[in-house]
Enzyme design. Structure first.
Site, PDB file in Angstrom:
ATOM      1  N   GLY A 140      -4.912  -1.840   5.109  1.00  0.00           N
ATOM      2  CA  GLY A 140      -3.719  -1.252   4.497  1.00  0.00           C
ATOM      3  C   GLY A 140      -3.927   0.219   4.175  1.00  0.00           C
ATOM      4  CG  ASP A 141      -6.842   1.236   1.506  1.00  0.00           C
ATOM      5  OD1 ASP A 141      -5.840   1.230   0.773  1.00  0.00           O
ATOM      6  OD2 ASP A 141      -7.872   0.569   1.262  1.00  0.00           O
ATOM      7  N   GLY A 181      -9.413  -2.884   3.856  1.00  0.00           N
ATOM      8  CA  GLY A 181      -9.188  -1.469   4.123  1.00  0.00           C
ATOM      9  C   GLY A 181      -8.145  -1.196   5.188  1.00  0.00           C
ATOM     10  CE1 TYR A 236     -10.711  -6.264  -6.775  1.00  0.00           C
ATOM     11  CE2 TYR A 236      -9.209  -7.989  -7.502  1.00  0.00           C
ATOM     12  CZ  TYR A 236      -9.503  -6.914  -6.678  1.00  0.00           C
ATOM     13  OH  TYR A 236      -8.573  -6.502  -5.760  1.00  0.00           O
ATOM     14  CB  ALA A 279       4.983   4.032   5.058  1.00  0.00           C
ATOM     15  N   GLY A 328     -13.088   1.323  -1.775  1.00  0.00           N
ATOM     16  CA  GLY A 328     -12.104   1.615  -2.802  1.00  0.00           C
ATOM     17  C   GLY A 328     -10.869   2.175  -2.130  1.00  0.00           C
ATOM     18  NE  ARG A 367     -11.689  -2.629 -10.129  1.00  0.00           N
ATOM     19  CZ  ARG A 367     -11.006  -2.099  -9.121  1.00  0.00           C
ATOM     20  NH1 ARG A 367     -10.569  -2.863  -8.131  1.00  0.00           N
ATOM     21  NH2 ARG A 367     -10.765  -0.802  -9.090  1.00  0.00           N
TER      22      ARG A 367
END
Length: 336
Positions: free
Chosen positions: A278-279, A276, A105, A236, A35, A107
């Site tokens: 990008g996170d 993940g 997805y 950013a 997530g 969800r």
């Protein structure tokens, strides 16, 4: 900046066929917890920051697993609420060669998506915090998701806590209901101090097309965003060129009102898992931001952590500070 970082959003289970199999070939599925906001919380915890997760998980074994994985990642789970309902899922077919990865997805109707804002102790979680991090995924879930994002932002504003918003535009989610992503995201960005987003996100927000062709064109988009959003202090972003599923070229930039820095492009090869990354970039930027770093330090740290995440399977970036400090775009021999 002292204090912990609070992340708010939904945890999901990712289900994927092993190897590079298509879903129609799968006889089994591998499961990991992830997530967007939780990924940032775990990445920063791995780098030594105190992080808290505010979310709601179903009161069942799947929710138990998600909470346990968060805790194992070093995240404070005291503000994870529990309730009836289902866990949000997504299915990913891993890409190979020139075939990209694909996500489906599942969800809709999750426990988090149906949660009432009163289920979350925002005030308790934000007490003494240095930053609230959330993303555009929560409001993309539907009208209730919009209400949850607004409640989190209002709580941070009431507590005097700065806000970082990752645009994380998810077309599949926004298009599944009668949404107005421009209006919703404009409201949320208006409250943010830090935005993780590029010229395409700014084009959506301002209703004007900005080119990402070259550093000066990107700066034009950022200056337009600063003019439109007086509270915004930092933006950013990354630029990614996909050569094949396991070879990307990536550059990063950070824009402040009075300064900017764009990194050189690096080759990321032998990619294990793009999800993940990008996170991880957001976490790398925030790592230096929380330490008072300048635009160059934030951009280079974000790029380094994103590049390293491509080598780590699963949603979570578990890179430690020593590994980040030893990063080289050319890779290296075994550290003994």
């Amino acid at each position: 900046m002292a204090g912990h970082l609070v992340c708010f959003g939904e945890l999901l289970l990712r289900l994927s066929p092993p190897g590079a199999r298509l879903m129609v070939q799968a006889q089994s599925l591998e499961m990991v917890v992830g997530g967007a906001e939780a990924n940032v919380a775990v990445a920063l915890a791995s780098l030594g920051h105190a992080t808290r997760m505010v979310t709601l998980l179903p009161d069942n074994p799947l929710g138990d697993k998600a909470r346990a994985e968060l805790g194992a990642g070093g995240v404070d789970t005291r503000f994870v609420a529990r309730g009836p309902g289902r866990m949000g899922l997504y299915f990913m077919e891993p890409g190979a060669g020139l075939r990209p990865s694909s996500i489906t997805y599942d969800r809709a109707g999750s426990a988090f998506a149906h949660a009432d804002a009163s289920a979350f102790d925002f005030a308790g979680a934000l007490e003494g915090a240095s930053l609230l991090h959330l993303s555009g995924i929560t409001p993309a879930l539907g009208p209730n998701g919009v209400a949850l994002a607004r409640a989190a932002v209002a709580a941070a504003q009431s507590a005097g806590v700065p806000i970082c918003l990752d645009g994380n535009y998810r077309a599949q989610l926004w298009e599944s209901w009668n949404s107005d992503p421009r209006a919703v995201l404009t409201e949320l960005v208006g409250a943010a101090t830090v935005l993780i987003g590029n010229h395409r996100d700014i084009s959506l927000l301002l209703g004007k097309t900005f080119s990402g062709d070259g550093a000066e064109r990107r700066r034009e988009a950022m200056e337009a965003a600063f003019a439109a959003f007086p509270n915004l202090q930092l933006i950013a972003s990354t630029a990614r060129q996909v050569v094949s599923s396991d070879h990307h070229r990536i550059a990063a930039r950070v824009d402040a009102r009075e300064s900017k820095h764009q990194t050189s492009e690096i080759d990321v090869t032998g990619i294990i898992d793009r999800i993940g990354t990008g996170d991880a970039f957001a976490a790398g930027v925030l790592h230096r931001y929380l330490q008072g770093g300048d635009a160059q330090a934030m951009a280079e740290c974000g790029l380094a952590l994103a590049a390293l995440k491509h080598s780590v399977p699963g949603d979570f970036c578990l890179i430690r500070q020593s590994e980040l400090a030893a990063f080289s775009a050319e890779g290296g021999d075994v550290r003994r």
